[in-house]
Design an enzyme around this catalytic site. Sequence first.
Site, PDB file in Angstrom:
ATOM      1  N   HIS A 164      -2.012   4.244   9.259  1.00 59.52           N
ATOM      2  CA  HIS A 164      -2.635   4.185   7.941  1.00 59.52           C
ATOM      3  C   HIS A 164      -4.058   4.730   8.094  1.00 59.52           C
ATOM      4  O   HIS A 164      -4.809   4.267   8.965  1.00 59.52           O
ATOM      5  CB  HIS A 164      -2.731   2.743   7.439  1.00 59.52           C
ATOM      6  CG  HIS A 164      -1.443   2.157   6.947  1.00 59.52           C
ATOM      7  ND1 HIS A 164      -0.294   2.130   7.683  1.00 59.52           N
ATOM      8  CD2 HIS A 164      -1.129   1.571   5.747  1.00 59.52           C
ATOM      9  CE1 HIS A 164       0.674   1.553   6.978  1.00 59.52           C
ATOM     10  NE2 HIS A 164       0.192   1.205   5.802  1.00 59.52           N
ATOM     11  N   GLU A 176      -6.789   5.176   3.121  1.00 57.97           N
ATOM     12  CA  GLU A 176      -6.362   4.403   1.941  1.00 57.97           C
ATOM     13  C   GLU A 176      -7.641   3.903   1.263  1.00 57.97           C
ATOM     14  O   GLU A 176      -7.946   4.279   0.149  1.00 57.97           O
ATOM     15  CB  GLU A 176      -5.459   3.234   2.373  1.00 57.97           C
ATOM     16  CG  GLU A 176      -4.947   2.387   1.221  1.00 57.97           C
ATOM     17  CD  GLU A 176      -4.092   1.194   1.684  1.00 57.97           C
ATOM     18  OE1 GLU A 176      -4.193   0.804   2.863  1.00 57.97           O
ATOM     19  OE2 GLU A 176      -3.335   0.645   0.848  1.00 57.97           O
ATOM     20  N   ASP A 199       4.744  -1.786  -0.317  1.00 60.10           N
ATOM     21  CA  ASP A 199       5.095  -3.218  -0.357  1.00 60.10           C
ATOM     22  C   ASP A 199       5.675  -3.537  -1.731  1.00 60.10           C
ATOM     23  O   ASP A 199       5.013  -4.175  -2.570  1.00 60.10           O
ATOM     24  CB  ASP A 199       3.839  -4.067  -0.099  1.00 60.10           C
ATOM     25  CG  ASP A 199       3.215  -3.754   1.250  1.00 60.10           C
ATOM     26  OD1 ASP A 199       3.704  -4.267   2.261  1.00 60.10           O
ATOM     27  OD2 ASP A 199       2.248  -2.964   1.277  1.00 60.10           O
TER      28      ASP A 199
HETATM   29  N1  HPA Z   1      -2.346  -1.028   3.941  1.00 61.31           N
HETATM   30  C1  HPA Z   1      -2.691  -1.613   5.076  1.00 61.31           C
HETATM   31  N2  HPA Z   1      -1.972  -2.561   5.643  1.00 61.31           N
HETATM   32  C2  HPA Z   1      -0.841  -2.941   5.052  1.00 61.31           C
HETATM   33  C3  HPA Z   1      -0.432  -2.381   3.873  1.00 61.31           C
HETATM   34  C4  HPA Z   1      -1.223  -1.360   3.282  1.00 61.31           C
HETATM   35  O1  HPA Z   1      -0.935  -0.796   2.209  1.00 61.31           O
HETATM   36  N3  HPA Z   1       0.730  -2.994   3.545  1.00 61.31           N
HETATM   37  C5  HPA Z   1       1.009  -3.881   4.520  1.00 61.31           C
HETATM   38  N4  HPA Z   1       0.048  -3.856   5.435  1.00 61.31           N
HETATM   39 ZN    ZN Z   2       1.275   0.563   4.073  1.00 58.18          ZN
END
Ligand code: HPA
Ligand code: ZN
Length: 333
Positions: free
Chosen positions: A194, A197, A276
Amino acid sequence: MKQFIAGLPKAELHLHIEGTFEPELMFKLAERNGITLPYESVEALHKAYDFSQLQDFLDIYYQGMNVLRTEQDFYDLTWAYLEKVAKEAVRHVEIFYDPQGHVDRGVSFETALNGIHSALVQGEKEFGISFGIIMCFLRHLDEDAAFGTLDSALAHKDKIIGVGLDSSEMGHPPSKFERVFAKARDEGFHIVAHAGEEGPPEYIVEALDLLNVERVDHGNTCLQDPELVKRLVKEQIPLTVCPLSNTKLCVVDDMKNHPLPEMLKLGLKAMINSDDPAYFGGYLNENYEAVSGILGDDKETLALLAKNSFTSAFISQDAKDGFVAEVEAYIKG
Ligand code: HPA
Ligand code: ZN
């Protein structure tokens, strides 16, 4: 368009299995395990899903996963997801899970992994959905903890295809885990993280340069850095974009301002995912529907996104070609 999306063959590459924990199932498993939830009802729990940033969600997400105790719980969770997406023309899934979120509260590494894996094996048999499992390191924890988790995974390379990085992004840059990811790469795992974001474009650059990611999860903030965009386009690094997650976590203020159309216009290799879904208000089809309008309700563009989902997956070239041919046959209809 809704009907077109419903039948469009697609892959899901950014899905936290713990994030598919629907309130109804959560209450059922809580009762089975003799756990009292701090909410009176399914409705009260739903009401708590009001987030203004990633951390608000994470607090509730970790609280929810505390209900998962036995291998059967992980099986039931994964099975419920598969039953749902089997009806959504989902052909391939690459599922994230957070082993540290379970091991740290006394659930063994094998309990979670085996429950998730056996449901996926059954799903492939029954629904023809192929799969991969990617374990994520929790980035708010330290490097040692990630190394320990990687060590646990080494005995399960037959079940785990890759490693990722999730949880609280700000203040936990990819560089914190450079050495862990180097080892994971040496051990032959696929690499994702990730990045971008909530974090700045520099975190995406670190994910590329220091972790050697093959895909960037989210990646939204790349648009703030034209040089980075050029690189992502040139190298065709996939971005696993999650529209409903972005609006629910206020990464994007309104769906009509979602950057996906711009990403595609720039030549970025983006596709649609649900992240999610139990918390963000929709599975894969709802995510496609959410952005369809701002993409001009254009079947070719939706098909491109579906093709990108397959060509970005960790599957053989033959499998990719087969899925892409399926999408093309579908749009010719
Ligand atoms: N971002 C970061 N961590 C996470 C996410 C997300 O969207 N969903 C579950 N853990
Ligand atoms: Zn995620």
